[in-house]
Motif scaffolding. Structure first.
Motif, mmCIF file in Angstrom:
data_model
loop_
_atom_site.group_PDB
_atom_site.id
_atom_site.type_symbol
_atom_site.label_atom_id
_atom_site.label_comp_id
_atom_site.label_asym_id
_atom_site.label_seq_id
_atom_site.Cartn_x
_atom_site.Cartn_y
_atom_site.Cartn_z
ATOM 1 N N ASP A 582 40.851 6.805 19.373
ATOM 2 C CA ASP A 582 39.572 7.521 19.466
ATOM 3 C C ASP A 582 38.560 6.723 20.276
ATOM 4 O O ASP A 582 37.397 6.557 19.894
ATOM 5 N N THR A 583 39.027 6.240 21.424
ATOM 6 C CA THR A 583 38.206 5.402 22.298
ATOM 7 C C THR A 583 37.946 6.126 23.612
ATOM 8 O O THR A 583 38.864 6.682 24.217
ATOM 9 N N MET A 584 36.693 6.101 24.046
ATOM 10 C CA MET A 584 36.324 6.685 25.325
ATOM 11 C C MET A 584 35.803 5.587 26.252
ATOM 12 O O MET A 584 34.939 4.786 25.864
ATOM 13 N N TYR A 585 36.351 5.553 27.457
ATOM 14 C CA TYR A 585 35.836 4.678 28.500
ATOM 15 C C TYR A 585 35.111 5.556 29.519
ATOM 16 O O TYR A 585 35.633 6.589 29.951
ATOM 17 N N LEU A 607 30.814 0.125 33.597
ATOM 18 C CA LEU A 607 31.894 0.637 32.743
ATOM 19 C C LEU A 607 31.563 0.310 31.302
ATOM 20 O O LEU A 607 31.150 -0.820 30.989
ATOM 21 N N ALA A 608 31.726 1.294 30.413
ATOM 22 C CA ALA A 608 31.417 1.087 29.001
ATOM 23 C C ALA A 608 32.537 1.634 28.127
ATOM 24 O O ALA A 608 33.228 2.585 28.501
ATOM 25 N N ARG A 609 32.676 1.009 26.958
ATOM 26 C CA ARG A 609 33.646 1.473 25.951
ATOM 27 C C ARG A 609 32.885 2.007 24.746
ATOM 28 O O ARG A 609 31.930 1.380 24.265
ATOM 29 N N TYR A 610 33.358 3.177 24.235
ATOM 30 C CA TYR A 610 32.779 3.790 23.043
ATOM 31 C C TYR A 610 33.894 4.006 22.026
ATOM 32 O O TYR A 610 34.912 4.635 22.336
ATOM 33 N N ASP A 611 33.694 3.515 20.817
ATOM 34 C CA ASP A 611 34.647 3.729 19.722
ATOM 35 C C ASP A 611 34.144 4.828 18.798
ATOM 36 O O ASP A 611 32.961 5.204 18.821
ATOM 37 N N VAL A 619 30.123 4.682 18.978
ATOM 38 C CA VAL A 619 29.502 3.363 19.054
ATOM 39 C C VAL A 619 29.894 2.726 20.378
ATOM 40 O O VAL A 619 31.080 2.620 20.692
ATOM 41 N N MET A 620 28.897 2.316 21.182
ATOM 42 C CA MET A 620 29.197 1.609 22.411
ATOM 43 C C MET A 620 29.565 0.173 22.065
ATOM 44 O O MET A 620 28.718 -0.605 21.614
#
Length: 720
Positions: A582-585, A607-611, A619-620
């Motif tokens: 469930d991770t979005m980049y 570039l960012a990661r969101y969980d 959550v970033m």
């Protein structure tokens, strides 16, 4: 000040990535990787076989300038050059005699930017013949009245046949020569012109309807494909004087002749690019032509098991010929000779030499991919798909030898509505292979600049053929294809009756979105959900609702879910969702480095990661500056993002680098660049989804990168 601060951070991040990793560079899809200075051209539109087995080829375009080349015994001997840039382009026909190579080409003036005697007047294009020495095809063979670029070796060696308004296709479609005369198929004027082979002076001409390929017989007569560009091709027999002779063979129904050749035996051979996909031999008798046993498998690459690659399964022959020993040579490009007014570059070049007319392969050269990405089959770890091809890997072999071309996924006869055949060139080029619906493979492909997404399914009855299953479009597609599409707004299509054709009544429109989805980046996750990273309207998810009775995935606009634009982004460049965690980049632009329309294809500087993305409270986890310096020469920008295992891989657009980051922390790990195996260079990553990655069971990471410069996929192998 904020802009400067983030710009400096981007430059610092780029410096931190400068340390190289311990990796190897390899490639797939081309016989040569360029480490030895060679590559196989990406298209073959015509070929000529000399008595000693030298094969001369021609095509209007090869990205790195090998439009006209010479091959023998499985090796590349030379590139003609001066057919690429500065107004010059290759062409659709080639022939030779003992002294000269004659090849069709064109010369323009780049919208009036090139002037002088070497170029046509503004608003016009020259189509004609370049003459080269067979001893050195890079050297022009000048003649009185010849023109050509005075700045290179082709000076005064080009014969103007037609001067036409720019944008008009007057390409020469057939050539034949002996030591005294050169025969030119001038399809634009519906005539064959005969020139003196030495002086290049015009001797005579005679009328022929849309003449194409030609073959000189031993008695001096001429075999010609007539009606080559009218949709009604046939074979006619002419005396060298132009008198029409009788006795041409009657071809089987459905035959589409693409080339002709006379074997040393005197038999006439006809390459058929109709459904039969065979070479048809005919023996001349005193009263008629006797049809001999066809060469090659009936239906070619489409014969069961469909899409299987093996010697003798032809895939649209564009040129053929014989050497003095009777060995057969065949060039194929998956499409056939270029259609009138087409900018086609083929679907991959294959040049094969056979012992006689048997299936015994003497050698083969491949240039199989152009503007084409690649992806791994998650259910078959040694299988790689490009837009239209399947490769099987043997990881134990040396670089460049690890791949084997095993499957072709397009069937032009069974599925004529396949977008591959209609929209632009290589629209199937950016693949995403997903295992869905009971672990069945599905091929999702993105057009180079992410305006449409194409869905293909596979089944046991159709072998390797990817059956058109669905399609998403951001808006109306001009040009008449597909028929019956909604006139406004985004739409999708599903193959409701299972025939793989885009029938009326199978479209669903969504005009309410207006232009908000335009220029989205489209991504498909492991569960088959389609994600739209819209430029400024957030991120939209369209999950698979079910699978219909044919196996087509079912999507619904009503079931779509839209997520607000995540901070700190003001414009989205790429989205990449990992369903398992469930991770979005997300990559893109921010207030500190805003979007610049001149960088429309780039992934962006951040570039960012969101969980917990879909859990209701994303959550970033981290946000990092990517390599980005538009003031440098060349510019440093990013174009592709991929993830596998614990790492992210970011392809730079102009600087031939893949930057590696730890996906857990965002920390820079290192950089990979092309090594000596591929000549220390690659072409630009010229598409929005030009990189993919996988982690093998042994912990090794393999990264595939689009390389349009020399008809291959670049491959990096790295073990942390």
């Amino acid at each position: 000040m904020k802009h400067l601060t983030l710009l400096l951070a981007c430059i610092a991040a780029h410096s931190a990535l400068s340390a190289p990793l311990a990796y190897t560079t390899s490639w797939l899809g081309n016989t040569w990787g360029y480490g030895d200075g060679k590559w196989m051209q990406q298209d073959i539109q015509a070929l000529r076989v000399a008595a000693d087995g030298t094969v001369y080829t021609n095509s209007p375009w090869d990205e790195s300038g090998a439009e006209i080349a010479a091959y023998r015994n499985g090796d590349r001997l030379a590139v003609a050059g001066a057919t690429h840039g500065w107004g010059a382009a290759g062409g659709d026909a080639v022939t030779s005699n003992g002294a000269y190579l004659y090849a069709a080409m064109s010369i323009g003036n780049q919208n009036g930017g090139l002037t002088g005697a070497d170029y046509p007047p503004n608003g016009y294009t020259w189509f004609g013949i370049t003459r080269r020495s067979t001893g050195n095809i890079a050297q022009g063979a000048p003649f009185a009245g010849g023109v050509g670029n005075s700045a290179n070796a082709s000076k005064n060696s080009f014969l103007i046949v037609d001067t036409v308004p720019a944008g008009t296709d007057a390409g020469i479609r057939g050539l034949a020569a002996n030591d005294t005369e050169l025969f030119v198929a001038d399809q634009y004027a519906n005539r064959i012109i005969v020139f003196d082979a030495v002086t290049m002076r015009r001797k005579r001409s005679f009328d022929v309807s849309s003449p194409g390929r030609m073959a000189l017989d031993s008695d001096g007569s001429l075999w010609v494909i007539t009606g080559a560009l009218t949709g009604q091709p046939a074979i006619a027999h002419y005396a060298a004087s132009g008198a029409l002779l009788g006795g041409a063979p009657v071809l089987p129904a459905g035959t589409v002749p693409a080339d002709l050749a006379i074997a040393p035996s005197g038999d006439l051979y006809v390459a058929d690019i109709g459904p039969g996909q065979q070479i048809l031999p005919y023996r001349k008798t005193a009263t008629a032509f006797q049809a001999l046993t066809p060469v090659g498998t009936l239906n070619g690459v489409s014969h069961a098991t469909a899409g299987t690659i093996e010697a003798g399964r032809f895939n649209f022959i564009t040129g053929m010929g014989f050497d003095a020993s009777g060995n057969l040579y065949a060039g194929q490009n998956g499409e056939g000779p270029r259609a009138l007014n087409s900018a086609s570059v083929g679907s991959g070049a294959v040049l094969q030499a056979f012992k006689g007319t048997s299936r015994a392969l003497l050698w083969e050269l491949d240039g199989l991919v152009f503007v084409d990405g690649a992806d791994f089959d998650p259910g078959a770890p040694d299988t790689i798909y490009t837009g239209s091809k399947i490769f099987t890997m043997d990881w134990s072999k040396t670089p460049g030898k690890q791949w084997k071309y095993t499957g072709y996924t397009v069937d032009r006869f069974a599925y004529p509505d396949d977008p591959e055949l209609h929209i632009g060139r290589d629209v199937r080029g950016e693949p995403m292979v997903r295992r869905l619906n009971g672990n069945r493979p599905y091929l999702y492909t993105l057009d180079p600049y992410s305006h449409e997404l194409y869905v293909h399914r596979f089944d046991a009855a159709h072998g390797n053929i990817a059956i058109p299953s669905g399609m998403f479009a951001e808006g109306f597609i001009s040009g008449g294809y597909p028929a019956n599409q909604p006139a406004y707004g985004e739409w999708m299509w599903r193959d409701l009756n299972g025939d793989g054709r885009m029938d009326d009544g199978e479209y669903t429109g969504n005009p309410s979105t207006s232009s908000t989805v335009g220029n989205s980046f489209i991504w498909v996750d492991a569960a088959g959900a389609v994600w739209f990273g819209t430029p400024t309207s957030g991120i939209r998810q369209m999950p698979v609702q079910s699978f219909d009775r044919f196996g087509n995935p079912v999507y619904s606009y009503a079931a779509a879910k839209t997520y607000a634009m995540p901070a700190p982004f003001t414009r989205i460049g790429r989205v990449l969702y990992v369903a398992a965690t469930d991770t979005m980049y997300v990559s893109g632009f921010t207030q500190n480095i805003p979007y610049d329309a001149s960088r429309w294809k780039e992934a962006g500087p951040v570039l960012a990661r969101y969980d917990n993305w879909s859990g209701g409270a994303p959550v970033m986890t981290w946000s990092i500056a990517l390599p980005w310096n538009t003031a440098s020469t060349p510019p440093v920008t990013t174009v592709g993002v991929a993830t596998a295992g614990d790492y992210l891989f970011v392809a730079e657009l102009y600087t031939q680098k893949v930057d590696v980051f730890d996906a857990r922390t965002g920390a820079a790990v290192g950089v990979m660049t092309p090594d000596a195996n591929v000549g220390g260079t690659s072409g630009y990553v010229d598409v929005e989804l030009g990189i993919s990655a996988t982690r093998r069971a042994n912990g090794e990471y393999v990264v595939l990168v689009e390389d349009d410069a020399r008809a291959k996929i670049l491959m990096y192998r790295w073990t942390p």
